[in-house]
Scaffold this active site. Structure first.
Site, PDB file in Angstrom:
ATOM      1  CB  ILE A   1     -23.493 -28.645  -9.721  1.00 45.61           C
ATOM      2  CG1 ILE A   1     -24.875 -28.524  -9.041  1.00 45.61           C
ATOM      3  CG2 ILE A   1     -22.563 -27.537  -9.295  1.00 45.61           C
ATOM      4  CD1 ILE A   1     -24.807 -28.584  -7.517  1.00 45.61           C
ATOM      5  CB  SER A   2     -27.733 -27.182 -13.380  1.00 47.20           C
ATOM      6  OG  SER A   2     -27.583 -28.140 -14.388  1.00 47.20           O
TER       7      SER A   2
ATOM      8  CG  HIS B   1     -21.771 -42.338 -19.249  1.00 46.67           C
ATOM      9  ND1 HIS B   1     -21.887 -41.972 -20.568  1.00 46.67           N
ATOM     10  CD2 HIS B   1     -21.550 -43.681 -19.275  1.00 46.67           C
ATOM     11  CE1 HIS B   1     -21.744 -43.026 -21.343  1.00 46.67           C
ATOM     12  NE2 HIS B   1     -21.541 -44.068 -20.588  1.00 46.67           N
TER      13      HIS B   1
ATOM     14  N   GLY C   1     -26.822 -42.649 -19.312  1.00 43.21           N
ATOM     15  CA  GLY C   1     -28.157 -42.117 -19.078  1.00 43.21           C
ATOM     16  C   GLY C   1     -29.008 -42.000 -20.325  1.00 43.21           C
TER      17      GLY C   1
END
Length: 234
Positions: A59-60, A111, A147
């Site tokens: 998670i960024s 994905h 994606g």
């Protein structure tokens, strides 16, 4: 500085991002405060740095989510359509959803089936009784797919890409509405990466602006992630 934005609470984290002038739009600030990262980041949710989700995915960092939301904010209005590519934890899907209600649609494309299923579960836990209605109306869709192809046959007001690509495929640019905006990290994993902002105006003209350097995990094949482990971080 962004890395100084960590806090002991979600509200404190968002306040620090605003103090650092990374956040400025009241609607974005409110939506981030209404979406507790603890639902989506298994560990140290309020630290301003990436956190592992498992499978080599992350998670960024909160400051990167803030930059993305501010960049796309002109498009994030009620009724808008948003595509989140590499949606991972599902955090930005939830924030986007709050910003485009009522009448908007957010599609998160991930994905890895395991990450996508976990993201939808987190979304339901966070939104509570409202989640069932949102999902039934297809106002939020968690889609397991590659994606790099986006969502063929659809067009979006805003597109966010949460992992790096060597170049932006033409198929993604074709999915951007007029007007529309895309926030995407570009560059190979072992080379320089930069955030690019693509903007399509009402006449269909497309412009590109390089914003700043970053270090993102790649938007890769399923095999790339499975080679890095097959266990979710909980």
């Amino acid at each position: 500085m962004a890395w100084r934005c960590s806090a002991p609470t979600n509200a404190g984290l968002v306040d620090n991002l605003a103090t650092a002038n990374i956040l400025s739009t009241p609607r974005i600030i409110a939506a981030m405060k209404a979406t507790d990262r603890a639902h989506y980041s298994p560990r140290r949710p309020y630290d301003d740095c990436p956190q592992s989700l498992g499978f080599g995915a992350t998670i960024s960092a909160p400051h990167m989510h803030a930059h993305a939301l501010e960049s796309l904010s002109p498009m994030l209005r009620p009724g808008a359509s948003v595509l989140d590519i590499g949606s991972g934890s599902g955090y930005l899907v939830s924030v986007f959803s709050k910003l485009v209600r009522p009448g908007g649609t957010v599609i998160g494309v991930e994905h890895l089936k395991e990450l996508n299923e976990a993201a939808e579960k987190r979304f339901v836990e966070e939104e509570g009784s409202l989640a069932k209605e949102i999902l039934q109306k297809n106002e939020v869709i968690f889609k397991t797919a590659d994606g790099r192809h986006g969502c063929p046959g659809e067009k979006f007001d805003a597109i966010h890409v949460g992992a790096s690509m060597p170049a932006v495929p033409e198929v993604l640019l074709e999915q951007l509405k007029s007007p529309g905006k895309m926030f995407v990290p570009v560059g190979d994993v072992n080379e320089d990466q930069y955030i690019y902002e693509y903007t399509r105006d009402a006449e269909g003209n497309l412009t590109r602006e390089r914003l700043f350097g970053v270090a993102y995990v790649p938007l890769g094949d399923v095999e790339y992630y499975y080679a890095r482990g097959r266990k979710l971080v909980e």
